[in-house]
Design an enzyme around this catalytic site. Structure first.
Site: not given
Ligand code: IMP
Length: 182
Positions: A46, A100-101, A104, A132, A153-154, A160, A166
């Site tokens: 990600g 990191e992408d 969560d 988040k 959720f993004v 992805d 992506r």
């Protein structure tokens, strides 16, 4: 609007906003690591776009490597761990920045952090494009955060849904989740 498999995603954070925020983070890193040579560790899959965009804006000497996080494995001593895969360089004595992408629950980056620490880096910082805060289940120390978002959720810009989506310049959000744009 973008449909991926059975889900519909709508625009959330546009390309200009993403790029200028990442440039700000890079400028901060340029200042914080002045005189140092940080080793960027990009968590695949990600974070590859975030990592590329951030690196384009770094003016200090730096290196990059890539890791993956394996699936959950049981151990007798520590319970469940997710091992990091693909690390071939020594990080001992290095100023490591983990990229990191999205954070969560925080459990992934927490596990990665613990395992990188066993390599005895000189310092270890975490940069995440998205965070988040309300979904967090563990304490994480995030040095650089692109955007704090609601628990929704993004997709896109490297993130992805079931392997797809992506490949966009902007970040989208699941239509049924959509609350407010950043
Ligand atoms: P955590 O361990 O719960 O913090 O999850 C982190 C990982 O879950 C990220 O690296 C993503 O791969 C994935 N993830 C969490 N939230 C999202 C999302 O909204 N869109 C896409 N992937 C997500």
């Amino acid at each position: 609007m973008l449909t991926v498999k059975d889900k519909t995603f709508v625009p959330f954070i546009n390309q200009t906003t993403i790029e200028s925020r990442i440039a700000e983070l890079a400028n901060q890193i340029n200042q914080d690591y002045s005189g140092k040579e940080p080793f960027l560790v990009i968590v695949l899959n990600g974070a590859f776009m975030f990592g590329a965009e951030l690196m384009k804006n770094l003016t200090i000497a730096c290196r990059v490597t890539f890791i993956r996080v394996g699936s959950y494995q049981k151990t007798e001593s520590t319970g469940v761990v997710r091992e990091i895969l693909g690390l071939t360089e020594s990080l001992t004595g290095e100023d490591v920045i983990l990229l990191e992408d999205i954070v969560d629950t925080g459990l992934t980056i927490q596990q990665v952090r613990q395992q990188i620490e066993t390599h005895n880096p000189a310092s270890l910082a975490i940069a995440t494009l998205l965070f988040k805060p309300t979904a967090l289940k563990t304490e994480v120390d995030l040095s650089y955060v692109g955007f704090e978002i609601e628990d929704q959720f993004v997709l896109g810009f490297g993130l992805d849904y079931d392997g797809f989506g992506r490949n966009t310049k902007e970040i989208l959000v699941l239509e049924e989740n959509h609350k407010e744009a950043v």
